[in-house]
Scaffold this motif. Structure first.
Motif, mmCIF file in Angstrom:
data_model
loop_
_atom_site.group_PDB
_atom_site.id
_atom_site.type_symbol
_atom_site.label_atom_id
_atom_site.label_comp_id
_atom_site.label_asym_id
_atom_site.label_seq_id
_atom_site.Cartn_x
_atom_site.Cartn_y
_atom_site.Cartn_z
ATOM 1 N N PHE A 104 5.042 -6.906 -8.826
ATOM 2 C CA PHE A 104 5.005 -7.619 -7.553
ATOM 3 C C PHE A 104 5.233 -6.696 -6.363
ATOM 4 O O PHE A 104 4.712 -6.938 -5.273
ATOM 5 N N VAL A 105 5.984 -5.622 -6.541
ATOM 6 C CA VAL A 105 6.209 -4.681 -5.431
ATOM 7 C C VAL A 105 4.903 -3.978 -5.064
ATOM 8 O O VAL A 105 4.531 -3.883 -3.885
ATOM 9 N N ILE A 106 4.189 -3.491 -6.072
ATOM 10 C CA ILE A 106 2.903 -2.829 -5.843
ATOM 11 C C ILE A 106 1.911 -3.808 -5.218
ATOM 12 O O ILE A 106 1.193 -3.474 -4.278
ATOM 13 N N ALA A 107 1.888 -5.038 -5.736
ATOM 14 C CA ALA A 107 0.927 -6.027 -5.248
ATOM 15 C C ALA A 107 1.198 -6.452 -3.811
ATOM 16 O O ALA A 107 0.266 -6.656 -3.021
ATOM 17 N N LEU A 108 2.472 -6.568 -3.444
ATOM 18 C CA LEU A 108 2.826 -7.086 -2.122
ATOM 19 C C LEU A 108 3.125 -5.997 -1.096
ATOM 20 O O LEU A 108 3.295 -6.301 0.088
ATOM 21 N N ALA A 109 3.182 -4.745 -1.519
ATOM 22 C CA ALA A 109 3.551 -3.649 -0.619
ATOM 23 C C ALA A 109 2.738 -3.592 0.671
ATOM 24 O O ALA A 109 3.308 -3.370 1.748
ATOM 25 N N PRO A 110 1.416 -3.783 0.653
ATOM 26 C CA PRO A 110 0.666 -3.684 1.912
ATOM 27 C C PRO A 110 1.067 -4.713 2.960
ATOM 28 O O PRO A 110 0.788 -4.525 4.148
ATOM 29 N N TYR A 111 1.734 -5.774 2.536
ATOM 30 C CA TYR A 111 2.107 -6.832 3.466
ATOM 31 C C TYR A 111 3.479 -6.590 4.105
ATOM 32 O O TYR A 111 3.833 -7.292 5.057
ATOM 33 N N PHE A 112 4.250 -5.635 3.556
ATOM 34 C CA PHE A 112 5.554 -5.359 4.171
ATOM 35 C C PHE A 112 5.780 -3.877 4.467
ATOM 36 O O PHE A 112 6.770 -3.529 5.117
ATOM 37 N N PHE A 113 4.883 -3.015 4.044
ATOM 38 C CA PHE A 113 5.050 -1.572 4.268
ATOM 39 C C PHE A 113 4.033 -1.115 5.306
ATOM 40 O O PHE A 113 2.847 -0.974 4.996
ATOM 41 N N PRO A 114 4.459 -0.899 6.558
ATOM 42 C CA PRO A 114 3.526 -0.501 7.628
ATOM 43 C C PRO A 114 3.177 0.990 7.528
ATOM 44 O O PRO A 114 3.819 1.848 8.135
ATOM 45 N N LEU A 115 2.138 1.299 6.780
ATOM 46 C CA LEU A 115 1.806 2.686 6.457
ATOM 47 C C LEU A 115 1.628 3.549 7.698
ATOM 48 O O LEU A 115 2.188 4.649 7.785
ATOM 49 N N TYR A 116 0.853 3.080 8.676
ATOM 50 C CA TYR A 116 0.595 3.901 9.854
ATOM 51 C C TYR A 116 1.872 4.126 10.664
ATOM 52 O O TYR A 116 2.058 5.193 11.261
ATOM 53 N N THR A 117 2.752 3.133 10.697
ATOM 54 C CA THR A 117 4.033 3.307 11.386
ATOM 55 C C THR A 117 4.865 4.383 10.705
ATOM 56 O O THR A 117 5.476 5.235 11.372
ATOM 57 N N ILE A 118 4.897 4.362 9.388
ATOM 58 C CA ILE A 118 5.646 5.377 8.635
ATOM 59 C C ILE A 118 5.066 6.760 8.896
ATOM 60 O O ILE A 118 5.806 7.750 9.072
ATOM 61 N N LEU A 119 3.733 6.859 8.968
ATOM 62 C CA LEU A 119 3.105 8.156 9.239
ATOM 63 C C LEU A 119 3.456 8.658 10.633
ATOM 64 O O LEU A 119 3.671 9.864 10.841
#
Length: 235
Positions: A104-119
């Motif tokens: 579930f973490v892998i599946a839902l990660a794009p909805y709570f992990f702001p990739l561009y913000t982290i970059l």
């Protein structure tokens, strides 16, 4: 298994409420500590956030950019959790990534992990090792606000459509995890850029969590008592 996740999602709802009230109190504390005005760091975030809202509703939406981040986030979290990643596909109509396992973490990660913000954050601290970027902090915070709003708007837009990631783990469980992670993420941004400390966040969240679950217990006992009284009256 899905029924258990449904029950867990229900059990997480008071925690979602507690996280929301915690976030509200942190924002209120910033305003009070700034003598009735927002500090420059908060203004930077707000301006970046507002700028993306204007772009999102006035210009063609960069779907490929979002889909790329979405699938790459799946791949990144899969790699972190030891899965084998292969064949990442991206287009304006959607994308996919092939994994040898998921959760579930892998599946839902794009909805709570702001990739561009982290970059953006990684880029800032990497450059700060070599240059004095203090003067440019409002600009970087503006980028953080813009990229986080990018993540938020596309997340909401995507969740309004049918998503296999959500269906796989159930709506109640998935939405609870996504909401909780995003709210706590905003709370952490506040800790990083403004006056509230991590200790304050933990204390307020702990207190609000206890209060939320106690309120649910009291409401449940009251309902149980009324149901019991009604049954006795019928019998």
């Amino acid at each position: 298994m899905r029924f258990l996740k449904f029950l867990l999602g229900i059990a997480l709802l008071p925690l979602c409420w507690a996280a929301s009230t915690t976030l509200y109190q942190l924002v209120e504390q910033i305003y009070r500590s700034s003598t009735g005005s927002w500090p420059l760091s908060v203004w930077g975030l707000l301006i970046g956030f507002a700028l993306w809202l204007i772009l999102f509703f006035s210009l063609p939406r960069p779907m490929v950019t979002y889909v790329f981040a979405h699938e790459l986030t799946h791949a990144l979290w899969a790699w972190i959790m030891g899965a084998r990643v292969s064949r990442l596909k991206v287009s304006a109509r959607g994308g996919s990534v092939t994994l040898d396992k998921t959760n579930f973490v892998i599946a839902l990660a794009p909805y709570f992990f702001p990739l561009y913000t982290i970059l953006v954050i990684i880029g800032f601290y990497a450059l700060a090792l070599f240059f004095d970027l203090h003067t440019y902090e409002p600009f970087w915070l503006g980028l953080i606000g813009l990229t986080w709003c990018f993540h938020l708007t596309f997340t909401i837009r995507t969740l309004l459509q049918h998503q296999p990631d959500i269906h796989q783990h159930g709506r109640v469980f998935s939405y609870s995890i996504i909401y909780l992670a995003n709210v706590l993420g905003v709370a952490l941004w506040i800790v990083l850029i403004a006056s509230p400390s991590l200790q304050t966040l933990a204390q307020v969240l702990g207190r609000e969590t206890v209060d939320a679950y106690l309120a649910c217990r009291d409401a449940g006992l009251m309902i149980w008592e009324k149901v019991g009284t009604a049954l006795q009256a019928v019998c």
